[in-house]
Design a protein around this motif. Structure first.
Motif, PDB file in Angstrom:
ATOM      1  N   THR A  12       0.671  -1.210   0.085  1.00  0.00           N
ATOM      2  CA  THR A  12       0.033   0.082   0.149  1.00  0.00           C
ATOM      3  C   THR A  12       0.882   1.375  -0.036  1.00  0.00           C
ATOM      4  N   LEU A  20      -3.195   3.506  -2.558  1.00  0.00           N
ATOM      5  CA  LEU A  20      -3.120   2.674  -3.635  1.00  0.00           C
ATOM      6  C   LEU A  20      -2.479   1.344  -3.321  1.00  0.00           C
ATOM      7  N   GLN A  21      -3.153   0.194  -3.820  1.00  0.00           N
ATOM      8  CA  GLN A  21      -2.824  -1.068  -3.138  1.00  0.00           C
ATOM      9  C   GLN A  21      -2.637  -2.139  -4.665  1.00  0.00           C
ATOM     10  N   GLN A  22      -1.612  -2.800  -4.406  1.00  0.00           N
ATOM     11  CA  GLN A  22      -1.251  -3.814  -5.232  1.00  0.00           C
ATOM     12  C   GLN A  22      -0.890  -5.101  -4.806  1.00  0.00           C
TER      13      GLN A  22
END
Length: 242
Positions: A12, A20-22
């Motif tokens: 994050t 924003l998260q991936q």
């Protein structure tokens, strides 16, 4: 460093108050990624026991497979967009962080071209003066193979490194030497959106290509690879992380 430490599965980041998260970039890069050869040209072999089977999985030459793995590993740790060229187990050109895929391919290709020119016989025969340091030689060779136009003090300093000032490489000499580079591998961290990437890769001796599928122009890219008798592997891995 704790060898048993395992980071969280997701990352994050905050950008101006927006989170924003991936998923963590934990993709495993190995030879299994390059089994789906989509071009007419295969340049591959099949195990004797499966040669007659219609769904037999092709096996790339070991050297090509190694280069594709090396190129793709480099992409895992570079900023998207990213394209890498590998040869004999080493990265010879890397274009990363560009806003356009073709700019990545051109940038990486130009680096590969210059790397190969550094292996020109005239480079090995450059008449450096005794005592010139290794770093100065490397910089001088880079200016020599790129044909950089030098002026003033920079030109004087460059010329002072040689017993005899060398004549520039001609375009014919560059073209003939470039044509001797073959069997290069090229990998992309996302699909090629247009076949211009394939055409540009070919100019730098690329024989083996790897990229994820998913572009509306996949068929055109495969067609371009077929035109140049290249081996194109569609992977199932997109390394488009930021």
């Amino acid at each position: 460093m704790d060898p048993k430490y395992v980071p969280e599965n997701s990352e994050t980041r905050q950008v101006y108050g927006i989170s924003l998260q991936q998923n963590r970039n934990d993709a495993k890069i190995d030879g299994s990624l390059f089994q789906n050869v989509v071009t007419q040209e295969k340049s591959v072999s099949y195990p004797p026991s499966s040669a007659s089977e219609p769904n037999a999985i092709p096996q790339l030459p070991e050297a090509a497979l190694t280069d594709l793995v090396v190129a793709t590993l480099a992409l895992k740790y570079t900023q998207s967009n990213s394209v890498a060229y590998a040869y004999h187990g080493a990265i010879i050109g890397l274009g990363a962080g560009q806003q356009s895929r073709i700019h990545c391919t051109r940038l990486a290709g130009s680096k590969a071209d210059n790397w190969w020119l550094r292996h020109h016989p005239r480079v090995f025969a450059l008449p450096f003066k005794s005592g010139v340091k290794r770093a100065d030689k490397a910089n001088a060779i880079d200016l020599f193979v790129t044909g950089e136009v030098l002026e003033g003090g920079e030109k004087t300093q460059w010329e002072s490194l040689f017993e005899i000032i060398p004549e520039p490489l001609s375009e014919k000499e560059k073209e003939e030497h470039a044509a001797s580079l073959t069997e290069v591998a090229c990998s992309s961290d996302a699909f090629f959106p247009f076949p211009d990437n394939v055409h540009r890769a070919k100019k730098s001796g690329v024989k083996y290509l790897a990229a994820p599928s998913g572009s509306v122009m996949d068929a055109e890219c495969i067609k371009a690879a077929d035109e140049h008798m290249m081996v194109f592997c569609h992977t199932n891995l997109r390394l488009f992380h930021h």
